[in-house]
Design a protein around this motif. Structure first.
Motif, PDB file in Angstrom:
ATOM      1  N   TYR A  43       1.136  -1.523   0.149  1.00 14.82           N
ATOM      2  CA  TYR A  43       0.345   0.141  -0.001  1.00 14.82           C
ATOM      3  C   TYR A  43       0.683   1.184   0.114  1.00 14.82           C
ATOM      4  CZ  TYR A  43       0.587   0.516   4.501  1.00 14.82           C
ATOM      5  OH  TYR A  43       0.979   1.160   5.929  1.00 14.82           O
ATOM      6  N   PRO A  44       2.218   1.829   0.573  1.00 14.30           N
ATOM      7  CA  PRO A  44       2.538   2.408   0.830  1.00 14.30           C
ATOM      8  C   PRO A  44       3.080   2.595  -0.910  1.00 14.30           C
ATOM      9  CG  PRO A  44       3.477   0.996   2.111  1.00 14.30           C
ATOM     10  CD  PRO A  44       2.359   0.284   1.289  1.00 14.30           C
ATOM     11  N   ALA A  45       3.587   2.044  -1.337  1.00 15.10           N
ATOM     12  CA  ALA A  45       4.108   2.114  -3.438  1.00 15.10           C
ATOM     13  C   ALA A  45       2.253   2.711  -3.968  1.00 15.10           C
ATOM     14  CB  ALA A  45       4.442   0.770  -3.798  1.00 15.10           C
ATOM     15  N   VAL A  46       1.440   1.805  -3.295  1.00 15.37           N
ATOM     16  CA  VAL A  46       0.410   2.028  -4.063  1.00 15.37           C
ATOM     17  C   VAL A  46      -0.524   3.996  -3.818  1.00 15.37           C
ATOM     18  CG1 VAL A  46      -2.221   1.410  -4.577  1.00 15.37           C
ATOM     19  CG2 VAL A  46      -0.497  -0.061  -4.036  1.00 15.37           C
ATOM     20  N   GLU A  47      -0.320   3.741  -3.031  1.00 16.66           N
ATOM     21  CA  GLU A  47      -0.904   5.620  -2.477  1.00 16.66           C
ATOM     22  C   GLU A  47       0.422   6.459  -3.061  1.00 16.66           C
ATOM     23  OE1 GLU A  47      -0.401   5.232   1.402  1.00 16.66           O
ATOM     24  OE2 GLU A  47      -2.129   4.508   2.348  1.00 16.66           O
ATOM     25  N   GLN A  48       1.556   6.174  -3.598  1.00 19.07           N
ATOM     26  CA  GLN A  48       1.730   6.733  -4.500  1.00 19.07           C
ATOM     27  C   GLN A  48       2.252   6.651  -5.689  1.00 19.07           C
ATOM     28  OE1 GLN A  48       6.579   7.078  -2.599  1.00 19.07           O
ATOM     29  NE2 GLN A  48       5.644   6.664  -0.851  1.00 19.07           N
ATOM     30  N   GLY A  49       0.892   5.970  -6.552  1.00 20.88           N
ATOM     31  CA  GLY A  49       0.888   5.940  -7.911  1.00 20.88           C
ATOM     32  C   GLY A  49       1.563   4.640  -8.335  1.00 20.88           C
ATOM     33  N   LEU A  50       2.537   3.694  -7.366  1.00 22.09           N
ATOM     34  CA  LEU A  50       3.700   2.248  -8.373  1.00 22.09           C
ATOM     35  C   LEU A  50       2.384   1.764  -8.084  1.00 22.09           C
ATOM     36  CD1 LEU A  50       6.417   4.104  -6.465  1.00 22.09           C
ATOM     37  CD2 LEU A  50       6.061   4.444  -9.064  1.00 22.09           C
ATOM     38  N   GLN A  51       3.793  -0.311  -8.307  1.00 22.10           N
ATOM     39  CA  GLN A  51       3.191  -0.906  -8.956  1.00 22.10           C
ATOM     40  C   GLN A  51       3.326  -1.649  -7.316  1.00 22.10           C
ATOM     41  OE1 GLN A  51       1.619  -3.170 -12.625  1.00 22.10           O
ATOM     42  NE2 GLN A  51       2.395  -1.105 -13.067  1.00 22.10           N
ATOM     43  N   PRO A  52       2.681  -2.777  -6.948  1.00 18.95           N
ATOM     44  CA  PRO A  52       3.765  -3.492  -5.684  1.00 18.95           C
ATOM     45  C   PRO A  52       4.470  -4.034  -6.317  1.00 18.95           C
ATOM     46  CG  PRO A  52       1.286  -4.179  -5.661  1.00 18.95           C
ATOM     47  CD  PRO A  52       1.315  -2.944  -7.062  1.00 18.95           C
ATOM     48  N   GLN A  53       5.513  -4.369  -5.488  1.00 13.77           N
ATOM     49  CA  GLN A  53       6.935  -5.235  -6.108  1.00 13.77           C
ATOM     50  C   GLN A  53       7.310  -6.330  -5.682  1.00 13.77           C
ATOM     51  OE1 GLN A  53       9.098  -3.098  -4.414  1.00 13.77           O
ATOM     52  NE2 GLN A  53      10.749  -3.317  -3.428  1.00 13.77           N
ATOM     53  N   CYS A  54       6.118  -7.578  -6.102  1.00 19.57           N
ATOM     54  CA  CYS A  54       6.551  -8.500  -6.584  1.00 19.57           C
ATOM     55  C   CYS A  54       5.886  -8.586  -7.758  1.00 19.57           C
ATOM     56  CB  CYS A  54       5.263  -9.277  -5.821  1.00 19.57           C
ATOM     57  SG  CYS A  54       3.892  -8.932  -5.754  1.00 19.57           S
ATOM     58  N   VAL A  55       5.221  -7.352  -8.361  1.00 21.11           N
ATOM     59  CA  VAL A  55       4.583  -7.121  -9.692  1.00 21.11           C
ATOM     60  C   VAL A  55       5.600  -6.029 -10.526  1.00 21.11           C
ATOM     61  CG1 VAL A  55       3.284  -5.603 -11.268  1.00 21.11           C
ATOM     62  CG2 VAL A  55       2.387  -6.885  -9.337  1.00 21.11           C
ATOM     63  N   VAL A  56       6.766  -5.312  -9.909  1.00 15.11           N
ATOM     64  CA  VAL A  56       7.799  -4.799 -10.780  1.00 15.11           C
ATOM     65  C   VAL A  56       9.171  -5.034 -10.803  1.00 15.11           C
ATOM     66  CG1 VAL A  56       6.238  -2.343 -10.166  1.00 15.11           C
ATOM     67  CG2 VAL A  56       8.050  -3.427  -8.767  1.00 15.11           C
ATOM     68  N   ASN A  57       8.977  -6.507 -10.033  1.00 18.70           N
ATOM     69  CA  ASN A  57      10.308  -6.556 -10.374  1.00 18.70           C
ATOM     70  C   ASN A  57      10.073  -8.757 -10.615  1.00 18.70           C
ATOM     71  OD1 ASN A  57      12.761  -5.747  -7.877  1.00 18.70           O
ATOM     72  ND2 ASN A  57      11.317  -5.460  -7.260  1.00 18.70           N
ATOM     73  N   CYS A  58       8.743  -8.717 -11.491  1.00 19.68           N
ATOM     74  CA  CYS A  58       8.596 -10.284 -11.974  1.00 19.68           C
ATOM     75  C   CYS A  58       9.866  -9.731 -13.610  1.00 19.68           C
ATOM     76  CB  CYS A  58       7.136  -9.844 -12.794  1.00 19.68           C
ATOM     77  SG  CYS A  58       7.299 -11.261 -13.740  1.00 19.68           S
TER      78      CYS A  58
END
Ligand code: SF4
Ligand code: SF4
Ligand code: SF4
Lengths: 377, 290
Positions: free
Chosen positions: A219-234
């Motif tokens: 959620y801290p990433a999502v609140e900044q308009g970023l996708q989750p760690q498990c998604v962006v590192n795929c």
């Protein structure tokens, strides 16, 4: 019990609380045809969120080999067995959900995993269904008679979470702004009712803090308009996070709505459990159909057919190139003149990607640098 | 909704709306000091034993399917400053939790806060009409006796490269490493009392289901022993607990009880409870002199 609308089931169902859909709903779409089980997602989550005491065994994101792999052990088989045989009738679910089939003393049909069940997160890796009888056996037909596929899983931030329903302390809440389901770490008393009730087993007990913990949807990433760690590192770029609308509010230019509602190629897993889970899968086209029916419901045949036809659709092909091209959340997309474009919530452009990469031919020897060129993709 | 109605219906016949039970507890006045929990003290020999009936908690879901602990034996003594209560019940196995999926044996007793004459609803009180609960767990007692377990106490074969911010020598980080470390234990970072060392018994104030909050710095204490399929737990409390329940020598009040069998996965709302308040009398001071 309240009557709530569950569009995964095509009908209303019983749930302990009233229907209250968040303003936006966090969702991930995974293309199971592309996952290579590299576990980069699992480790991205682990290093971000669960490196503390009592979290040693936790994988809020895990990747298991289907049909035999499961974390915790046999979670799917055990939940389905408890629920008993159920059926679909013409696209509608005719059976009972885990809420509807529960004893009056319980919130949900469930099983309680023991510590041993959690200790082998990758048991069954690459075990294939069907037997390989001869050395050098090859796969001769489609769909394959010997098959397995990888299933990456996070918490589904369900529309009707069983974890939330089962908590007698009401320590679990679903955020209105993005639908993320969280356990209040100051109120949780570690009763573990969520661990028992979540059929996907995505709530986990921390024996050091004596509270239950779960995927926080980054959620801290999502609140900044970023996708989750498990998604962006795929590594395989097989997943995309965004916000899903219910079908009656679907927008064709929303990447998630496009894949789930417009194209109908991404499906919820085990929708029959009744939680309206918000992780969606493009089913693996070569796996056993009966198994896929059980996991994804009767829509699976159509989804596979439409997925196969995708390459002929420039818009869909464009969207697939956008997946994994930016760590920011794409709220809308457009494909024009061979370019796929992703946009932020306010409509500002985030990323442009050519749908077909241009072919560049270069000489094998670079005269200027005086060296031979190698192909290193 | 139907479910709740039918639960109420079924219970109406059982005493749901009765205030008091048949048993009555008399807290014997004793000379000397009862402020230390002593399950084997001599004064228990003369304290009358009240048998209190419990049923499977019927209101909040999830609830137990069967009443594993239908009976609790209660004795009480006081020394004009402290009340000591000995609680005895049958439980075939000793369970102190710790591992994943394990739960602790536990017992709780509760008192009304606002009025010793007309207590609030027995189900953990009501809004603006709280109850004062003393909650003992075998797990909390283990904390007190041996310290809060580390992961390697729970799982001796566990091997971990290193935990974040845990250094043999924190160097220039000094004590800031400690607070940094807490960030990786969410329950502790949020100050959840569950995540810290316990001292045998928790004092809790509740205003209805799912409202309980643990009180800090209380003076109560507890000690239990399990032998031959039976728990015997003594909880001691000050008669006059500021901000909580207040008992007077020669006066009356009420008590309610709950028991959890951790070995049978009882925890939280999966418990056996008394359905009615049990009246309690604190014997007058002159009795001790007799
Ligand atoms: S990082 Fe992507 S490709 Fe690798 S296992 Fe996870 S989902 Fe699959
Ligand atoms: S997947 Fe499980 S833990 Fe996550 S929201 Fe749904 S019920 Fe809760
Ligand atoms: S969304 Fe974040 S917390 Fe959840 S599994 Fe992915 S990385 Fe972990």
């Amino acid at each position: 019990m309240s009557k709530v609308k569950n569009w995964h089931l095509g009908r209303e169902m019983e749930y302990p609380y009233e229907e209250s859909r968040p303003k936006k709903q966090w969702a991930i779409v995974f293309d199971l045809n592309k996952c290579i089980a590299c576990q980069t997602c699992s480790l991205a989550c682990k290093t971000t969120w669960t490196s503390g005491k009592g979290q040693e065994y936790m994988f809020w994101n895990n990747v298991e080999t289907k049909p035999y792999g499961a974390y915790p052990l046999a979670w799917d088989v055990r939940v389905l067995e408890k629920l008993g045989q159920q059926s679909w009738a013409g696209g509608k679910y005719a059976g009972k959900t885990i809420f509807e089939a529960a004893e009056p003393s319980e919130r949900a049909v469930h099983f309680a995993p023991t510590d041993q069940d959690w200790m082998y997160p990758n048991l069954g890796e690459d075990d294939c269904a069907g037997t390989v009888t001869n050395a050098g056996d090859h796969i001769g037909e489609l769909p394959h008679d010997r098959w397995f596929f990888y299933l990456p899983r996070t918490c589904a931030h369900c529309t009707y979470p069983a974890c939330l329903a089962a908590c007698p302390r009401k320590a679990i809440y679903k955020r209105e702004e993005d639908g993320i389901v969280l356990i209040d770490q100051s109120r949780c008393k570690g009763y573990g009712e969520c661990v028992r009730a979540c059929p996907y087993k995505k709530s986990m007990y921390n024996p050091y803090t004596r509270t239950s913990e779960k995927c926080v949807g980054c959620y801290p990433a999502v609140e900044q308009g970023l996708q989750p760690q498990c998604v962006v590192n795929c590594i395989g770029k097989i997943r995309v996070m965004g916000f899903i609308n219910p079908p009656w509010n679907a927008r064709a230019d929303n990447p998630i709505d496009y894949l789930v509602h417009k194209k109908q190629i991404a499906l919820p897993y085990y929708p029959q459990l009744g939680l309206e889970p918000n992780i969606y899968y493009i089913p693996p086209i070569h796996a056993d159909r009966q198994y896929l029916h059980q996991m994804f419901g009767p829509q699976v045949d159509g989804a596979i057919e439409r997925y196969r036809a995708l390459s002929k659709d420039p818009v869909a092909a464009g969207l697939l190139t956008l997946i994994g091209s930016s760590e920011r959340i794409l709220h809308s997309f457009k494909v024009e003149k061979g370019v796929a474009r992703g946009f932020a919530e306010d409509g500002s452009p985030i990323v442009d990607v050519p749908v077909t990469e241009p072919v560049i031919v270069r000489d094998a020897f670079d005269e200027k640098l005086g060296t031979a060129r190698y192909n290193t993709p | 909704m139907n479910l709740i109605k039918s639960t109420f219906g079924a219970l109406a016949g059982v005493s749901l709306f009765c205030v008091t039970a048949e048993a009555e507890i008399v807290a014997k006045a004793v000379r000397g000091d009862v402020s230390k929990p002593q399950p084997a003290a001599a004064y228990w020999a003369n304290a009358p034993v009240e048998k209190v009936s419990l049923i499977a908690q019927p209101m909040a879901i999830p609830r137990p399917a069967v009443a594993l602990t239908p009976e609790l034996r209660v004795q009480a003594v006081h020394d004009a400053k402290w009340l000591a209560v000995r609680l005895t019940w049958k439980d075939p196995e000793y369970s102190e939790a710790g591992h994943l999926g394990e739960f602790s044996d536990a017992v709780a007793m509760q008192f009304p806060v606002k009025s010793n004459e007309s207590p609030p609803p027995i189900f953990m009180g009501a809004k603006d009409n709280p109850v004062h609960i003393f909650h003992w767990r075998a797990q909390y007692q283990r904390d007190q006796e041996k310290g809060k377990p580390e992961m390697t106490d729970l799982y001796p074969n566990l091997s971990v490269d290193m935990y974040p911010m845990e250094f043999k020598d924190p160097g220039t980080l000094g004590t800031s490493a400690n607070s940094g470390r807490e960030q990786f234990s969410p329950g502790r970072a949020e100050g959840n009392p569950q995540s810290y060392q316990k001292n045998g018994v928790d004092e809790i104030v509740a205003e209805g289901f799912s409202t309980s909050s643990v009180q800090e710095g209380h003076g109560s204490a507890a000690s239990g022993t399990w032998a031959a399929g039976e728990w015997s737990v003594v909880i001691v409390r000050e008669l006059n607990r500021e901000g909580g329940s207040v008992l007077t020598v020669g006066g009356k009040t009420f008590m309610g009880f709950a028991v959890w069998q951790g070995g049978a996965s009882e925890v939280g709302s999966r418990k056996c409870v008394t359905m009615a308040w049990t009246p309690v009398t604190l014997e007058g001071a002159q009795a001790a002199a007799r």
